[in-house]
Design a protein around this motif. Structure first.
Motif, PDB file in Angstrom:
ATOM      1  N   ARG A   1       6.491   5.181  -1.938  1.00  0.00           N
ATOM      2  CA  ARG A   1       5.143   4.660  -2.193  1.00  0.00           C
ATOM      3  C   ARG A   1       5.249   3.344  -2.934  1.00  0.00           C
ATOM      4  O   ARG A   1       6.223   3.105  -3.638  1.00  0.00           O
ATOM      5  CB  ARG A   1       4.306   5.607  -3.080  1.00  0.00           C
ATOM      6  CG  ARG A   1       3.849   6.912  -2.478  1.00  0.00           C
ATOM      7  CD  ARG A   1       2.616   6.802  -1.577  1.00  0.00           C
ATOM      8  NE  ARG A   1       2.854   6.098  -0.332  1.00  0.00           N
ATOM      9  CZ  ARG A   1       3.541   6.608   0.716  1.00  0.00           C
ATOM     10  NH1 ARG A   1       4.050   7.804   0.672  1.00  0.00           N
ATOM     11  NH2 ARG A   1       3.708   5.889   1.803  1.00  0.00           N
ATOM     12  N   SER A   2       4.244   2.518  -2.825  1.00  0.00           N
ATOM     13  CA  SER A   2       4.169   1.337  -3.679  1.00  0.00           C
ATOM     14  C   SER A   2       3.836   1.812  -5.085  1.00  0.00           C
ATOM     15  O   SER A   2       2.874   2.555  -5.275  1.00  0.00           O
ATOM     16  CB  SER A   2       3.085   0.385  -3.172  1.00  0.00           C
ATOM     17  OG  SER A   2       3.476  -0.158  -1.934  1.00  0.00           O
TER      18      SER A   2
ATOM     19  N   ASN B   1      -5.503  -8.505  -7.533  1.00  0.00           N
ATOM     20  CA  ASN B   1      -4.191  -8.024  -7.087  1.00  0.00           C
ATOM     21  C   ASN B   1      -3.807  -6.824  -7.948  1.00  0.00           C
ATOM     22  O   ASN B   1      -3.478  -6.970  -9.124  1.00  0.00           O
ATOM     23  CB  ASN B   1      -3.112  -9.097  -7.155  1.00  0.00           C
ATOM     24  CG  ASN B   1      -1.891  -8.664  -6.336  1.00  0.00           C
ATOM     25  OD1 ASN B   1      -1.564  -7.477  -6.311  1.00  0.00           O
ATOM     26  ND2 ASN B   1      -1.245  -9.595  -5.669  1.00  0.00           N
TER      27      ASN B   1
HETATM   28  C1  LIG Z   1       4.177  -8.040   2.898  1.00  0.00           C
HETATM   29  C2  LIG Z   1       3.479  -7.145   1.912  1.00  0.00           C
HETATM   30  C3  LIG Z   1       2.714  -7.700   0.897  1.00  0.00           C
HETATM   31  C4  LIG Z   1       2.099  -6.885  -0.051  1.00  0.00           C
HETATM   32  N1  LIG Z   1       1.410  -7.465  -1.085  1.00  0.00           N
HETATM   33  C5  LIG Z   1       0.891  -6.678  -2.043  1.00  0.00           C
HETATM   34  C6  LIG Z   1       0.264  -7.270  -3.179  1.00  0.00           C
HETATM   35  O1  LIG Z   1       0.182  -8.492  -3.322  1.00  0.00           O
HETATM   36  N2  LIG Z   1      -0.246  -6.437  -4.129  1.00  0.00           N
HETATM   37  C7  LIG Z   1      -0.164  -5.063  -4.030  1.00  0.00           C
HETATM   38  O2  LIG Z   1      -0.630  -4.369  -4.929  1.00  0.00           O
HETATM   39  N3  LIG Z   1       0.452  -4.479  -2.957  1.00  0.00           N
HETATM   40  C8  LIG Z   1       0.976  -5.243  -1.977  1.00  0.00           C
HETATM   41  N4  LIG Z   1       1.624  -4.675  -0.902  1.00  0.00           N
HETATM   42  C9  LIG Z   1       1.750  -3.200  -0.825  1.00  0.00           C
HETATM   43  C10 LIG Z   1       0.826  -2.574   0.229  1.00  0.00           C
HETATM   44  O3  LIG Z   1      -0.504  -2.602  -0.228  1.00  0.00           O
HETATM   45  C11 LIG Z   1       1.284  -1.128   0.518  1.00  0.00           C
HETATM   46  O4  LIG Z   1       2.586  -1.162   1.061  1.00  0.00           O
HETATM   47  C12 LIG Z   1       0.355  -0.410   1.518  1.00  0.00           C
HETATM   48  O5  LIG Z   1      -0.923  -0.231   0.961  1.00  0.00           O
HETATM   49  C13 LIG Z   1       0.899   0.979   1.891  1.00  0.00           C
HETATM   50  O6  LIG Z   1       1.114   1.772   0.735  1.00  0.00           O
HETATM   51  P1  LIG Z   1       2.548   2.412   0.432  1.00  0.00           P
HETATM   52  O7  LIG Z   1       3.527   1.271   0.267  1.00  0.00           O
HETATM   53  O8  LIG Z   1       2.400   3.216  -0.818  1.00  0.00           O
HETATM   54  O9  LIG Z   1       2.925   3.270   1.604  1.00  0.00           O
HETATM   55  C14 LIG Z   1       2.229  -5.467   0.046  1.00  0.00           C
HETATM   56  C15 LIG Z   1       2.999  -4.915   1.073  1.00  0.00           C
HETATM   57  C16 LIG Z   1       3.624  -5.732   1.980  1.00  0.00           C
HETATM   58  C17 LIG Z   1       4.490  -5.108   3.061  1.00  0.00           C
END
Ligand SMILES: Cc1cc2nc3c(=O)[nH]c(=O)nc-3n(C[C@H](O)[C@H](O)[C@H](O)COP(=O)(O)O)c2cc1C
Length: 181
Positions: free
Chosen positions: A12-13, A69
């Motif tokens: 997860r992020s 953000n």
């Molecule tokens: C290229 C890329 C840029 C992203 N930029 C941000 C960001 O600036 N801020 C943020 O909170 N999450 C960011 N994310 C995370 C996504 O929001 C997250 O991967 C997506 O919602 C799916 O959730 P998960 O990673 O928990 O599966 C980014 C993801 C990717 C792949």
């Protein structure tokens, strides 16, 4: 389900981190995950800046929009921010000419390296979040990135303090086509 599939599904992020440093050995494993990533003609266009210094992290955080953000706090809370940069005009290029209609493939190569890094971190019990929404020129200036290179994403890394639930995904049938579109 395979271990790899578990890792892929359960990563997860992470936007909240414990106040706990990363060992050099762990950092090395993350960098090795980048090292072994595939890239166009094996050009390995990536450059990684390991940021631990609090003042440097604050400078990077200042390149994010003031609101909007959700990873803003993570930029200073995580013990390390890995700043993913790339050499421009090598990936997808032959003799200084773009080989395909897509031009520079550095984003693609960095994407592959980033997922290797994030899955490796998850496998080690660490959290990551890819940060893409910020003023790239401002961040590059703060990091003294030289001409000919681009700062593409920033990845806070550390021990997760909170793991959110998985955002829903489309079903595979929604994006899979057979034999033609
Ligand atoms: C290229 C890329 C840029 C992203 N930029 C941000 C960001 O600036 N801020 C943020 O909170 N999450 C960011 N994310 C995370 C996504 O929001 C997250 O991967 C997506 O919602 C799916 O959730 P998960 O990673 O928990 O599966 C980014 C993801 C990717 C792949």
């Amino acid at each position: 389900m395979t271990d790899l599939m578990n890792l892929i599904q359960e990563r997860r992020s992470i936007r909240k981190y414990e106040d706990r440093p990363l060992s050099d050995q762990i950092l090395q494993q993350l960098l090795d995950a980048v090292r072994w990533s595939p890239s166009w003609t094996n050009c390995q266009c990536w450059e990684v800046i390991v940021v631990k210094d609090a003042a440097a992290k604050e400078k990077l955080q200042a390149s994010l929009p003031p609101k909007g953000n959700p990873a803003s706090n993570a930029m200073v809370q995580a013990p390390v921010v890995l700043v993913m940069c790339a050499k421009a005009k090598v990936s997808g290029y032959y003799k200084n000419m773009a080989s395909t209609k897509f031009g520079d493939w550095m984003m693609y190569d960095l994407g592959l390296a980033t997922q290797n890094l994030c899955l490796t971190a998850h496998n080690l019990g660490l959290g990551t979040v890819v940060v893409g929404l910020f003023d790239h020129d401002k961040a590059a200036q703060a990091m003294q990135v030289p001409d000919g290179y681009e700062l593409v994403t920033m990845i806070p890394v550390g021990y997760p303090a909170k793991v959110g639930s998985a955002p829903p995904r489309k079903e595979t049938v929604a994006f899979t086509h057979y034999d033609k579109w």
